[in-house]
Write a protein that holds these residues in place. Structure first.
Motif, PDB file in Angstrom:
ATOM      1  N   UNK A 117      11.321  11.919 -10.499  1.00 55.65           N
ATOM      2  CA  UNK A 117      11.180  10.473 -10.450  1.00 55.65           C
ATOM      3  C   UNK A 117       9.864  10.089  -9.796  1.00 55.65           C
ATOM      4  N   UNK A 118       9.118   9.230 -10.469  1.00 57.72           N
ATOM      5  CA  UNK A 118       7.851   8.751  -9.936  1.00 57.72           C
ATOM      6  C   UNK A 118       8.103   7.512  -9.072  1.00 57.72           C
ATOM      7  N   UNK A 119       7.403   7.407  -7.929  1.00 60.85           N
ATOM      8  CA  UNK A 119       7.605   6.237  -7.077  1.00 60.85           C
ATOM      9  C   UNK A 119       7.130   4.961  -7.767  1.00 60.85           C
ATOM     10  N   UNK A 120       7.838   3.858  -7.523  1.00 64.51           N
ATOM     11  CA  UNK A 120       7.481   2.586  -8.128  1.00 64.51           C
ATOM     12  C   UNK A 120       6.336   1.913  -7.399  1.00 64.51           C
ATOM     13  N   UNK A 121       5.965   0.728  -7.847  1.00 60.55           N
ATOM     14  CA  UNK A 121       4.878  -0.030  -7.235  1.00 60.55           C
ATOM     15  C   UNK A 121       5.368  -0.713  -5.967  1.00 60.55           C
ATOM     16  N   UNK A 122       4.728  -0.483  -4.801  1.00 60.72           N
ATOM     17  CA  UNK A 122       5.169  -1.153  -3.573  1.00 60.72           C
ATOM     18  C   UNK A 122       5.046  -2.661  -3.710  1.00 60.72           C
ATOM     19  N   UNK A 123       5.974  -3.377  -3.077  1.00 64.21           N
ATOM     20  CA  UNK A 123       5.994  -4.829  -3.220  1.00 64.21           C
ATOM     21  C   UNK A 123       4.769  -5.477  -2.587  1.00 64.21           C
ATOM     22  N   UNK A 124       4.199  -4.835  -1.519  1.00 61.69           N
ATOM     23  CA  UNK A 124       3.037  -5.435  -0.862  1.00 61.69           C
ATOM     24  C   UNK A 124       1.777  -5.336  -1.717  1.00 61.69           C
ATOM     25  N   UNK A 125       1.774  -4.473  -2.751  1.00 64.75           N
ATOM     26  CA  UNK A 125       0.579  -4.329  -3.576  1.00 64.75           C
ATOM     27  C   UNK A 125       0.278  -5.604  -4.363  1.00 64.75           C
ATOM     28  N   UNK A 126       1.334  -6.397  -4.678  1.00 70.03           N
ATOM     29  CA  UNK A 126       1.092  -7.643  -5.391  1.00 70.03           C
ATOM     30  C   UNK A 126       0.360  -8.643  -4.503  1.00 70.03           C
ATOM     31  N   UNK A 127       0.693  -8.643  -3.207  1.00 66.63           N
ATOM     32  CA  UNK A 127      -0.046  -9.497  -2.272  1.00 66.63           C
ATOM     33  C   UNK A 127      -1.476  -9.049  -2.106  1.00 66.63           C
ATOM     34  N   UNK A 128      -1.714  -7.716  -2.096  1.00 63.50           N
ATOM     35  CA  UNK A 128      -3.076  -7.201  -1.985  1.00 63.50           C
ATOM     36  C   UNK A 128      -3.902  -7.565  -3.215  1.00 63.50           C
ATOM     37  N   UNK A 129      -3.279  -7.501  -4.393  1.00 60.04           N
ATOM     38  CA  UNK A 129      -4.012  -7.869  -5.598  1.00 60.04           C
ATOM     39  C   UNK A 129      -4.442  -9.326  -5.569  1.00 60.04           C
ATOM     40  N   UNK A 130      -3.578 -10.187  -4.995  1.00 61.76           N
ATOM     41  CA  UNK A 130      -3.924 -11.597  -4.883  1.00 61.76           C
ATOM     42  C   UNK A 130      -5.099 -11.784  -3.925  1.00 61.76           C
ATOM     43  N   UNK A 131      -5.091 -11.060  -2.799  1.00 59.24           N
ATOM     44  CA  UNK A 131      -6.196 -11.147  -1.838  1.00 59.24           C
ATOM     45  C   UNK A 131      -7.468 -10.568  -2.433  1.00 59.24           C
ATOM     46  N   UNK A 132      -7.334  -9.433  -3.139  1.00 62.16           N
ATOM     47  CA  UNK A 132      -8.507  -8.792  -3.735  1.00 62.16           C
ATOM     48  C   UNK A 132      -9.155  -9.654  -4.813  1.00 62.16           C
ATOM     49  N   UNK A 133      -8.349 -10.501  -5.463  1.00 57.72           N
ATOM     50  CA  UNK A 133      -8.913 -11.376  -6.492  1.00 57.72           C
ATOM     51  C   UNK A 133     -10.021 -12.248  -5.911  1.00 57.72           C
ATOM     52  N   UNK A 134      -9.888 -12.645  -4.646  1.00 60.86           N
ATOM     53  CA  UNK A 134     -10.908 -13.472  -3.987  1.00 60.86           C
ATOM     54  C   UNK A 134     -11.963 -12.621  -3.279  1.00 60.86           C
ATOM     55  N   UNK A 135     -11.537 -11.580  -2.573  1.00 59.71           N
ATOM     56  CA  UNK A 135     -12.502 -10.776  -1.813  1.00 59.71           C
ATOM     57  C   UNK A 135     -13.418  -9.954  -2.712  1.00 59.71           C
ATOM     58  N   UNK A 136     -12.970  -9.640  -3.945  1.00 60.53           N
ATOM     59  CA  UNK A 136     -13.826  -8.879  -4.862  1.00 60.53           C
ATOM     60  C   UNK A 136     -15.058  -9.669  -5.289  1.00 60.53           C
ATOM     61  N   UNK A 137     -15.006 -10.987  -5.126  1.00 59.41           N
ATOM     62  CA  UNK A 137     -16.133 -11.813  -5.559  1.00 59.41           C
ATOM     63  C   UNK A 137     -17.193 -11.979  -4.460  1.00 59.41           C
TER      64      UNK A 137
END
Length: 310
Positions: A120-140
């Motif tokens: 069984x492969x581990x699923x996506x951690x729930x906090x990664x969705x919050x990081x993606x939202x933060x990265x959407x702004x910090x990547x710019x």
């Protein structure tokens, strides 16, 4: 060393640089030091009883700078989702190979009809969705760089001896014990001292449709013994606006392969302060639009032809 004739001038310099790598998200770290020393001998008439003197000119410069990369500190969104590894396929049992398994211990064989379970492969951690939202702004946000520079210059007259090695390299201010003619015997003697400090910082952000804004800030201080004022200057805001390649506009695409627009806006303040009282003597405010609009066209009908208008 062999000296041909009388020594009329002497120069010496020293430079050192160090670029440490402290942490991964701070790059371009650089420390620099430069020192220079010069001596100019006075023209003494043959037979004169006055001692031969020299004017000393010493300068040193200390600089430091680094770049802070926010994406390397908190991470950034990667383009495209990573594919999960597929579970290995279980090959069906071949009855013709049973004769080869007669001497194999039963425990090493899988029971008939039982399939091997896939890991069984581990699923996506729930906090990664919050990081993606933060990265959407910090990547710019572009990397943020800062620098500092200190310059010092001195010019002293009337010396009869050469200062120590540490003083000539800019590593010491000690002139104690160095022979010098008293000021009253040299009419042209004048000690000069100047000091300057410069602070700079720069960064920027990237916006949709190829737009980007670059921001610079600087502050400089100049002072010296031959000046009655201290000069301060600040440049902020200092903005560079780039509209990228406006390929999404339909009308310019009829005639051009690419179109880009640039603009600039900056404000500068210059102050003068009285050294003895500290009161402000002048305040000059200037605004610069250079260029207000700059357009670059790459034409379709002429290969390699580029037109810039500003």
């Amino acid at each position: 060393s062999i000296m041909l004739g009388r020594e009329r001038s002497y120069t010496e310099s020293f430079t050192a640089n160090y670029s440490p790598n402290i942490v991964p998200f701070i790059t371009g770290t650089k420390l620099g030091f430069t020192g220079s020393h010069g001596e100019t001998f006075s023209q003494i008439v043959v037979g004169s009883t006055e001692p031969e003197t020299r004017r000393i000119q010493n300068s040193r410069s200390l600089s430091a700078g680094a770049t802070f990369n926010l994406q390397k500190l908190i991470g950034q969104n990667t383009k495209g989702a990573a594919k999960r590894p597929t579970a290995p396929k279980v090959q069906p049992r071949n009855p013709s190979l049973d004769s080869l398994r007669r001497n194999v211990p039963p425990d090493s064989l899988l029971p008939a009809g039982k399939k091997q379970e896939a890991k069984k492969e581990p699923g996506t951690p729930i906090y990664s969705y919050g990081l993606k939202f933060v990265h959407f702004f910090t990547d710019q946000i572009d990397p943020m760089s800062a620098s500092f520079k200190l310059d010092e210059r001195v010019s002293l007259d009337g010396f009869t001896e050469r200062p120590s090695l540490l003083y000539r390299l800019g590593l010491s201010n000690d002139l104690e014990g160095v022979g010098r003619v008293p000021v009253t015997t040299i009419n042209s003697q004048q000690d000069l001292y100047s000091k300057g400090r410069t602070y700079t910082a720069r960064s920027g952000v990237r916006l949709p449709l190829g737009f980007s804004v670059g921001a610079n800030w600087s502050y400089a201080i100049q002072e010296g013994t031959n000046k009655q004022t201290r000069d301060d200057s600040r440049t902020w805001p200092d903005l560079s606006l780039k509209f990228g390649k406006l390929d999404w506009l339909m009308f310019p695409k009829l005639f051009t392969k690419s179109l880009s627009l640039d603009s600039k806006y900056s404000e500068k303040r210059n102050w003068q302060f009285n050294v003895s009282t500290g009161q402000k003597r002048s305040d000059i405010h200037t605004i610069d639009y250079s260029p207000l609009i700059s357009a670059a066209f790459d034409w379709k009908f002429a290969q390699g032809l580029r037109t810039t208008v500003s």
